[in-house]
Design an enzyme around this catalytic site. Structure first.
Site, PDB file in Angstrom:
ATOM      1  N   ARG A 169       1.018   5.026  -6.053  1.00  0.00           N
ATOM      2  CA  ARG A 169       1.439   5.990  -4.993  1.00  0.00           C
ATOM      3  C   ARG A 169       2.366   7.047  -5.913  1.00  0.00           C
ATOM      4  O   ARG A 169       3.443   7.468  -5.345  1.00  0.00           O
ATOM      5  CB  ARG A 169       2.332   5.155  -3.854  1.00  0.00           C
ATOM      6  CG  ARG A 169       1.664   4.496  -2.979  1.00  0.00           C
ATOM      7  CD  ARG A 169       0.448   5.261  -2.015  1.00  0.00           C
ATOM      8  NE  ARG A 169      -0.151   4.374  -1.048  1.00  0.00           N
ATOM      9  CZ  ARG A 169      -1.297   3.799  -1.615  1.00  0.00           C
ATOM     10  NH1 ARG A 169      -1.602   3.448  -2.528  1.00  0.00           N
ATOM     11  NH2 ARG A 169      -1.773   2.895  -0.463  1.00  0.00           N
ATOM     12  N   SER A 246       1.163   3.464   6.124  1.00  0.00           N
ATOM     13  CA  SER A 246       2.074   2.638   5.422  1.00  0.00           C
ATOM     14  C   SER A 246       3.523   3.208   5.383  1.00  0.00           C
ATOM     15  O   SER A 246       3.582   4.199   4.680  1.00  0.00           O
ATOM     16  CB  SER A 246       1.813   2.087   4.089  1.00  0.00           C
ATOM     17  OG  SER A 246       0.500   1.410   4.096  1.00  0.00           O
ATOM     18  N   GLU A 342       7.310   5.453   1.849  1.00  0.00           N
ATOM     19  CA  GLU A 342       6.313   6.145   1.195  1.00  0.00           C
ATOM     20  C   GLU A 342       6.406   7.586   1.604  1.00  0.00           C
ATOM     21  O   GLU A 342       6.035   8.423   0.792  1.00  0.00           O
ATOM     22  CB  GLU A 342       4.960   5.446   1.666  1.00  0.00           C
ATOM     23  CG  GLU A 342       3.998   5.999   0.774  1.00  0.00           C
ATOM     24  CD  GLU A 342       2.349   5.066   1.125  1.00  0.00           C
ATOM     25  OE1 GLU A 342       1.804   5.657   2.010  1.00  0.00           O
ATOM     26  OE2 GLU A 342       2.312   3.986   0.964  1.00  0.00           O
TER      27      GLU A 342
HETATM   28  N1  EPU Z   1       0.847  -8.664   6.059  1.00  0.00           N
HETATM   29  C1  EPU Z   1       1.338  -9.498   6.784  1.00  0.00           C
HETATM   30  N2  EPU Z   1       1.909  -8.868   8.178  1.00  0.00           N
HETATM   31  C2  EPU Z   1       1.732  -7.697   8.590  1.00  0.00           C
HETATM   32  C3  EPU Z   1       0.956  -6.919   7.455  1.00  0.00           C
HETATM   33  C4  EPU Z   1       0.456  -7.429   6.229  1.00  0.00           C
HETATM   34  O1  EPU Z   1       1.805 -10.878   6.672  1.00  0.00           O
HETATM   35  O2  EPU Z   1       2.258  -7.208   9.233  1.00  0.00           O
HETATM   36  C5  EPU Z   1      -0.010  -9.247   4.878  1.00  0.00           C
HETATM   37  C6  EPU Z   1      -1.282  -9.283   5.061  1.00  0.00           C
HETATM   38  O3  EPU Z   1      -1.545 -10.392   5.593  1.00  0.00           O
HETATM   39  C7  EPU Z   1      -1.759  -9.273   3.508  1.00  0.00           C
HETATM   40  C8  EPU Z   1      -0.722  -8.425   2.995  1.00  0.00           C
HETATM   41  O4  EPU Z   1       0.180  -8.477   3.686  1.00  0.00           O
HETATM   42  O5  EPU Z   1      -1.850 -10.593   3.067  1.00  0.00           O
HETATM   43  C9  EPU Z   1      -1.344  -7.018   2.484  1.00  0.00           C
HETATM   44  O6  EPU Z   1      -1.827  -6.286   3.693  1.00  0.00           O
HETATM   45  P1  EPU Z   1      -2.807  -5.469   3.952  1.00  0.00           P
HETATM   46  O7  EPU Z   1      -4.091  -6.116   2.955  1.00  0.00           O
HETATM   47  O8  EPU Z   1      -3.018  -4.960   5.281  1.00  0.00           O
HETATM   48  O9  EPU Z   1      -2.347  -4.256   3.017  1.00  0.00           O
HETATM   49  P2  EPU Z   1      -0.926  -3.626   2.816  1.00  0.00           P
HETATM   50  O10 EPU Z   1      -0.430  -3.994   1.338  1.00  0.00           O
HETATM   51  O11 EPU Z   1       0.101  -3.549   3.773  1.00  0.00           O
HETATM   52  C10 EPU Z   1      -2.083  -1.470   1.445  1.00  0.00           C
HETATM   53  C11 EPU Z   1      -1.696  -0.096   1.336  1.00  0.00           C
HETATM   54  C12 EPU Z   1      -2.585   0.868   2.473  1.00  0.00           C
HETATM   55  C13 EPU Z   1      -3.968   0.188   2.331  1.00  0.00           C
HETATM   56  C14 EPU Z   1      -3.987  -1.309   2.256  1.00  0.00           C
HETATM   57  C15 EPU Z   1      -5.499  -1.887   2.034  1.00  0.00           C
HETATM   58  C16 EPU Z   1       0.428   0.410   0.486  1.00  0.00           C
HETATM   59  C17 EPU Z   1       1.905   0.664   0.810  1.00  0.00           C
HETATM   60  N3  EPU Z   1      -0.318   0.296   1.613  1.00  0.00           N
HETATM   61  O12 EPU Z   1      -1.305  -2.056   2.607  1.00  0.00           O
HETATM   62  O13 EPU Z   1      -2.309   2.015   2.485  1.00  0.00           O
HETATM   63  O14 EPU Z   1      -4.981   0.818   3.194  1.00  0.00           O
HETATM   64  O15 EPU Z   1      -3.383  -1.791   1.315  1.00  0.00           O
HETATM   65  O16 EPU Z   1      -5.834  -1.536   0.671  1.00  0.00           O
HETATM   66  O17 EPU Z   1       0.132   0.174  -0.579  1.00  0.00           O
HETATM   67  C18 EPU Z   1      -0.910   3.931   3.191  1.00  0.00           C
HETATM   68  O18 EPU Z   1      -0.564   4.066   2.097  1.00  0.00           O
HETATM   69  O19 EPU Z   1      -0.721   4.496   4.067  1.00  0.00           O
HETATM   70  C19 EPU Z   1      -1.959   2.794   3.525  1.00  0.00           C
HETATM   71  C20 EPU Z   1      -2.240   2.510   4.700  1.00  0.00           C
END
Ligand code: EPU
Length: 349
Positions: A169, A246, A342
């Protein structure tokens, strides 16, 4: 050839131009339809003296009530194949192209490679600034070069992928404060899409979804469709529930701290990085801190994805900042981990 005069709007309403739907105005708004419009700004001394900000799709932004300066909105529309060699297609998009439409267009032309980034809000011009990423792919991996106009001099400047100094990012446009200062206006972005294609399925969630649909050998369109389905299920649509995706970056900590945290919290998702550090799931930390689905005034953390801050109606920037602060404090107290927002804050006290 005579060029059209620059389009300038005084006291412009920006509410429709930020996906958190925060009420905001700019003293002046310039629409940049071409590189010539960007050069016209550079050639206008009165405009050059204004504080300025370049606004893409407004999907990564917390806007204060009034920006006392010049907001520049690039609307440059262009989609073309700029080159091809034995290994790749080189495809470029104008800065104002909506990102998802551009991805769909590349797929329809038979040039796969961006499908994992389907349905990300924002514009093509904004994509390299924060190196958008999702489902195992960052735009940096597909980027050939970025063309920009230096608004201080009117000169064109091309940034290679290496010049962009991409990180998670992150890019030179954030590191040097160039984006905030509005110095370089990105006009066009060129992508390198390798002809050797295989689906990029690094996420268990994507794998599961494809298997459930019976797609053993998915096409790029299948992957795009699957990722769009997952995103629609977890992420709120800004059209009905204003949000900025995010809201926090996933924090990166050293291996020792990650090991301590994981010993105390075995379900904490940890992603080891190439440099030995470990990325933690901010959504998990926020959920454990009790913020999933919880509101503070007119804003809250989304009930299906705790990392997304949503405007339930009538919020101003101060409401967003107050909730972000409360979440940061609680996560810091419970886990000793600092969360970094972010989105960019503009004109927020
Ligand atoms: N999780 C929780 N509770 C929640 C949300 C997530 O326990 O409420 C856990 C999930 O179970 C999972 C882990 O956290 O084990 C990661 O969650 P997820 O796969 O949904 O991805 P993320 O890390 O929350 C990142 C990016 C997203 C992108 C997704 C998929 C960042 C800040 N965010 O989210 O990007 O779509 O991975 O690759 O890196 C964005 O930047 O705006 C964005 C949406």
């Amino acid at each position: 050839m005579p060029t059209m005069p620059l389009e300038l709007v005084p006291d412009a309403d920006l509410r429709q131009r930020n996906t958190l739907a925060l009420p905001a105005r700019a003293r002046l708004l310039a629409t940049v339809r071409s590189a010539d419009d960007a050069r016209a700004i550079a050639a206008n001394p009165a405009l050059c003296r204004e504080p300025r900000f370049i606004l893409g799709g407004g999907s990564n932004l917390v806007l204060g009530a009034c920006f006392d300066g010049l907001v520049i909105a690039p609307t440059i529309a262009a989609r073309r194949l700029v080159g091809e060699d034995a290994d790749a297609w080189y495809v470029s998009g104008g800065a104002g192209e909506p990102w998802h439409d551009f991805v769909q267009w590349t797929l329809a032309q038979g040039w796969p490679g961006l499908e994992n980034l389907s349905l990300i809000p924002g514009t093509v011009g904004a994509a390299p600034i924060q190196n958008i990423g999702a489902y195992g792919l960052e735009v940096a991996e597909r980027l050939a070069c970025v063309d920009a106009i230096d608004l201080d001099t009117g000169e064109a400047r091309r940034f290679t992928a290496a010049d962009c100094r991409f990180g998670y990012r992150d890019s030179i446009f954030k590191q040097e404060g160039w984006h905030l200062d509005g110095r370089f206006l990105i006009t066009e972005v060129t992508f390198r899409l390798p002809k050797q294609w295989a689906p990029l399925i690094r996420y268990a969630e994507v794998e599961r979804e494809l298997a459930a649909a019976g797609l053993a050998a998915p096409s790029a369109a299948d992957v795009a469709q699957t990722i769009a389905t997952i995103r629609r299920r977890k992420l709120p649509d800004p059209a009905s529930t204003p949000n900025a995706g995010s809201f926090f970056q996933n924090p990166v900590v050293d291996a020792t701290q990650a090991a301590q945290l994981q010993a105390a919290h075995p379900t904490l998702p940890c992603y080891p990085q190439a440099n030995g550090q470990v990325k933690l799931a901010a959504g998990w930390l926020i959920e454990q801190a009790g913020w999933k689905g919880r509101r503070l005034g007119p804003v809250g953390m989304y009930e299906k994805q705790a990392l997304v801050l949503v405007n339930h109606g009538g919020a101003i920037a101060a409401d967003v900042a107050a909730l972000a602060k409360a979440v940061e404090v609680d996560v810091q107290q419970q886990f000793g981990v600092s969360l970094l927002p972010e989105p960019i804050y503009l004109g927020v006290a």
